[in-house]
Scaffold this motif. Sequence first.
Motif, PDB file in Angstrom:
ATOM      1  N   ARG A  38       0.766  -1.073   0.006  1.00 18.37           N
ATOM      2  CA  ARG A  38      -0.046  -0.022   0.082  1.00 18.37           C
ATOM      3  C   ARG A  38       0.811   1.138  -0.030  1.00 18.37           C
ATOM      4  NH1 ARG A  38      -3.020  -1.571   5.173  1.00 18.37           N
ATOM      5  NH2 ARG A  38      -3.520  -3.535   4.873  1.00 18.37           N
ATOM      6  N   ARG A  39       0.361   2.236  -0.365  1.00 17.79           N
ATOM      7  CA  ARG A  39       0.967   3.710  -0.450  1.00 17.79           C
ATOM      8  C   ARG A  39       1.223   3.910   1.183  1.00 17.79           C
ATOM      9  NH1 ARG A  39      -0.980   9.272  -3.050  1.00 17.79           N
ATOM     10  NH2 ARG A  39       0.552  10.337  -2.166  1.00 17.79           N
ATOM     11  N   VAL A  40       2.397   4.655   1.397  1.00 15.68           N
ATOM     12  CA  VAL A  40       2.985   4.889   2.837  1.00 15.68           C
ATOM     13  C   VAL A  40       2.523   6.209   2.827  1.00 15.68           C
ATOM     14  CG1 VAL A  40       4.674   5.078   4.414  1.00 15.68           C
ATOM     15  CG2 VAL A  40       4.712   3.230   2.843  1.00 15.68           C
ATOM     16  N   VAL A  41       1.739   6.603   3.980  1.00 14.43           N
ATOM     17  CA  VAL A  41       1.438   7.944   4.215  1.00 14.43           C
ATOM     18  C   VAL A  41       2.214   8.367   5.286  1.00 14.43           C
ATOM     19  CG1 VAL A  41      -0.530   9.236   5.094  1.00 14.43           C
ATOM     20  CG2 VAL A  41      -1.198   7.549   3.920  1.00 14.43           C
ATOM     21  N   GLU A  42       2.903   9.579   5.237  1.00 12.57           N
ATOM     22  CA  GLU A  42       3.666  10.213   6.215  1.00 12.57           C
ATOM     23  C   GLU A  42       2.982  10.410   7.567  1.00 12.57           C
ATOM     24  OE1 GLU A  42       7.042  13.620   6.386  1.00 12.57           O
ATOM     25  OE2 GLU A  42       5.404  13.995   5.362  1.00 12.57           O
ATOM     26  N   THR A  43       3.554  10.274   8.745  1.00  9.12           N
ATOM     27  CA  THR A  43       3.175  10.542   9.908  1.00  9.12           C
ATOM     28  C   THR A  43       3.061  12.051  10.024  1.00  9.12           C
ATOM     29  OG1 THR A  43       3.967   8.291  10.751  1.00  9.12           O
ATOM     30  CG2 THR A  43       3.415  10.087  12.258  1.00  9.12           C
ATOM     31  N   VAL A  44       2.085  12.586  10.643  1.00  9.10           N
ATOM     32  CA  VAL A  44       1.760  13.954  10.897  1.00  9.10           C
ATOM     33  C   VAL A  44       2.011  14.307  12.525  1.00  9.10           C
ATOM     34  CG1 VAL A  44       0.444  16.010  10.533  1.00  9.10           C
ATOM     35  CG2 VAL A  44       0.728  14.359   8.737  1.00  9.10           C
ATOM     36  N   PHE A  45       2.682  15.127  12.949  1.00 12.84           N
ATOM     37  CA  PHE A  45       2.685  15.702  14.381  1.00 12.84           C
ATOM     38  C   PHE A  45       2.181  16.933  14.478  1.00 12.84           C
ATOM     39  CE2 PHE A  45       6.185  12.771  13.540  1.00 12.84           C
ATOM     40  CZ  PHE A  45       5.987  11.538  14.387  1.00 12.84           C
ATOM     41  N   ARG A  46       1.183  17.037  15.362  1.00 13.66           N
ATOM     42  CA  ARG A  46       0.744  18.425  15.910  1.00 13.66           C
ATOM     43  C   ARG A  46       1.620  19.108  16.768  1.00 13.66           C
ATOM     44  NH1 ARG A  46      -5.410  16.902  16.759  1.00 13.66           N
ATOM     45  NH2 ARG A  46      -4.443  15.109  17.743  1.00 13.66           N
ATOM     46  N   ALA A  47       1.867  20.518  16.541  1.00 12.46           N
ATOM     47  CA  ALA A  47       2.983  21.067  17.322  1.00 12.46           C
ATOM     48  C   ALA A  47       2.386  22.607  17.208  1.00 12.46           C
ATOM     49  CB  ALA A  47       4.219  21.066  16.565  1.00 12.46           C
ATOM     50  N   GLY A  48       2.949  23.432  18.111  1.00 14.12           N
ATOM     51  CA  GLY A  48       2.672  24.685  18.457  1.00 14.12           C
ATOM     52  C   GLY A  48       3.916  25.482  18.846  1.00 14.12           C
ATOM     53  N   CYS A  49       3.934  26.875  18.520  1.00 18.80           N
ATOM     54  CA  CYS A  49       4.878  27.752  18.577  1.00 18.80           C
ATOM     55  C   CYS A  49       5.028  28.587  19.697  1.00 18.80           C
ATOM     56  CB  CYS A  49       5.011  28.644  17.105  1.00 18.80           C
ATOM     57  SG  CYS A  49       6.435  29.765  17.351  1.00 18.80           S
ATOM     58  N   PRO A  50       5.723  28.590  20.687  1.00 24.81           N
ATOM     59  CA  PRO A  50       5.668  29.358  21.866  1.00 24.81           C
ATOM     60  C   PRO A  50       5.628  30.964  21.856  1.00 24.81           C
ATOM     61  CG  PRO A  50       7.611  28.333  21.846  1.00 24.81           C
ATOM     62  CD  PRO A  50       7.104  27.766  20.487  1.00 24.81           C
ATOM     63  N   ASP A  51       6.470  31.385  20.408  1.00 29.26           N
ATOM     64  CA  ASP A  51       6.441  32.693  20.030  1.00 29.26           C
ATOM     65  C   ASP A  51       5.281  33.482  19.539  1.00 29.26           C
ATOM     66  OD1 ASP A  51       9.016  32.281  20.844  1.00 29.26           O
ATOM     67  OD2 ASP A  51       9.911  32.527  18.944  1.00 29.26           O
ATOM     68  N   CYS A  52       4.774  32.717  18.284  1.00 31.50           N
ATOM     69  CA  CYS A  52       3.616  33.486  17.749  1.00 31.50           C
ATOM     70  C   CYS A  52       2.190  32.565  18.252  1.00 31.50           C
ATOM     71  CB  CYS A  52       3.955  33.343  16.393  1.00 31.50           C
ATOM     72  SG  CYS A  52       3.733  31.856  15.514  1.00 31.50           S
ATOM     73  N   ARG A  53       2.287  31.681  18.990  1.00 31.77           N
ATOM     74  CA  ARG A  53       1.181  30.858  19.411  1.00 31.77           C
ATOM     75  C   ARG A  53       0.300  30.142  18.445  1.00 31.77           C
ATOM     76  NH1 ARG A  53       2.416  30.690  24.545  1.00 31.77           N
ATOM     77  NH2 ARG A  53       2.303  32.520  25.950  1.00 31.77           N
ATOM     78  N   ALA A  54       1.020  29.871  17.141  1.00 33.54           N
ATOM     79  CA  ALA A  54       0.375  29.224  16.176  1.00 33.54           C
ATOM     80  C   ALA A  54       0.367  27.741  16.316  1.00 33.54           C
ATOM     81  CB  ALA A  54       1.116  29.526  14.782  1.00 33.54           C
ATOM     82  N   ALA A  55      -0.721  27.209  16.013  1.00 34.06           N
ATOM     83  CA  ALA A  55      -0.871  25.657  15.916  1.00 34.06           C
ATOM     84  C   ALA A  55      -0.809  25.151  14.554  1.00 34.06           C
ATOM     85  CB  ALA A  55      -2.179  25.151  16.589  1.00 34.06           C
ATOM     86  N   PHE A  56      -0.096  23.981  14.451  1.00 40.34           N
ATOM     87  CA  PHE A  56       0.119  23.422  13.093  1.00 40.34           C
ATOM     88  C   PHE A  56       0.583  22.137  13.196  1.00 40.34           C
ATOM     89  CE2 PHE A  56       3.488  26.128  14.396  1.00 40.34           C
ATOM     90  CZ  PHE A  56       4.397  25.233  14.787  1.00 40.34           C
ATOM     91  N   GLU A  57       0.646  21.423  12.101  1.00 40.63           N
ATOM     92  CA  GLU A  57       1.111  19.976  11.759  1.00 40.63           C
ATOM     93  C   GLU A  57       1.978  20.016  10.885  1.00 40.63           C
ATOM     94  OE1 GLU A  57      -2.328  18.122   9.983  1.00 40.63           O
ATOM     95  OE2 GLU A  57      -3.282  17.582  12.020  1.00 40.63           O
ATOM     96  N   LEU A  58       3.198  19.141  11.317  1.00 34.00           N
ATOM     97  CA  LEU A  58       4.480  19.148  10.745  1.00 34.00           C
ATOM     98  C   LEU A  58       4.637  17.591  10.437  1.00 34.00           C
ATOM     99  CD1 LEU A  58       6.615  21.080  13.294  1.00 34.00           C
ATOM    100  CD2 LEU A  58       5.867  21.756  10.988  1.00 34.00           C
ATOM    101  N   GLY A  59       5.208  17.303   9.190  1.00 30.52           N
ATOM    102  CA  GLY A  59       5.449  15.841   8.666  1.00 30.52           C
ATOM    103  C   GLY A  59       6.909  15.703   9.453  1.00 30.52           C
ATOM    104  N   ALA A  60       7.007  14.380   9.551  1.00 31.45           N
ATOM    105  CA  ALA A  60       8.440  13.811  10.169  1.00 31.45           C
ATOM    106  C   ALA A  60       9.685  14.477   9.771  1.00 31.45           C
ATOM    107  CB  ALA A  60       8.439  12.281  10.209  1.00 31.45           C
ATOM    108  N   GLY A  61       9.497  14.929   8.506  1.00 29.85           N
ATOM    109  CA  GLY A  61      11.002  15.485   7.907  1.00 29.85           C
ATOM    110  C   GLY A  61      11.177  16.865   8.501  1.00 29.85           C
ATOM    111  N   ALA A  62      10.123  17.637   9.234  1.00 29.27           N
ATOM    112  CA  ALA A  62      10.286  18.845   9.575  1.00 29.27           C
ATOM    113  C   ALA A  62      10.664  18.776  11.211  1.00 29.27           C
ATOM    114  CB  ALA A  62       8.943  19.469   9.345  1.00 29.27           C
ATOM    115  N   LEU A  63      10.932  17.891  11.659  1.00 35.37           N
ATOM    116  CA  LEU A  63      11.282  17.591  12.814  1.00 35.37           C
ATOM    117  C   LEU A  63      12.637  17.166  13.299  1.00 35.37           C
ATOM    118  CD1 LEU A  63       7.896  16.410  14.193  1.00 35.37           C
ATOM    119  CD2 LEU A  63       8.786  18.307  14.999  1.00 35.37           C
ATOM    120  N   MET A  64      13.245  17.271  14.350  1.00 36.97           N
ATOM    121  CA  MET A  64      14.634  16.740  14.630  1.00 36.97           C
ATOM    122  C   MET A  64      14.787  16.147  16.137  1.00 36.97           C
ATOM    123  SD  MET A  64      17.973  16.374  15.720  1.00 36.97           S
ATOM    124  CE  MET A  64      18.264  18.051  16.195  1.00 36.97           C
ATOM    125  N   LEU A  65      14.793  14.880  16.412  1.00 38.57           N
ATOM    126  CA  LEU A  65      14.979  14.500  17.890  1.00 38.57           C
ATOM    127  C   LEU A  65      16.447  14.396  18.403  1.00 38.57           C
ATOM    128  CD1 LEU A  65      13.485  13.445  20.512  1.00 38.57           C
ATOM    129  CD2 LEU A  65      13.436  11.238  19.107  1.00 38.57           C
TER     130      LEU A  65
END
Length: 113
Positions: A38-65
């Motif tokens: 099957r087609r693989v769907v990228e995992t999406v994570f919900r996150a928020g910015c403490p500076d501008c208070r925006a809430a959004f979703e990010l793909g795994a490639g946009a995060l670093m652990l």
Amino acid sequence: MSETTGAAGKAGPSGRAAGASAGCGPEVSVGTAFAGMRRVVETVFRAGCPDCRAAFELGAGALMLAIGASSRTTFYSFTCPECGAAVRKPAGERIVELLTGGGVRTLRLHSTV
């Protein structure tokens, strides 16, 4: 003069003689090999910015652990897509588990002691 050739002498679609194989078994087309996948769907994570208070979703490639030796040195980071701020947040055991399971790039920090 006419010559007869058995099945082993006939060239198949790959250009090799039928019955001659380069590997471990019969040749398989790409379509057949991937037929059940099957087609693989990228995992999406919900996150928020403490500076501008925006809430959004990010793909795994946009995060670093980053995993350090303690909870103080284990964190995840991303760039806010709204304001461009570099965000760094602590990552407890559950967050580490979710991020690694979702395919987030992981950096293991080593102790200098």
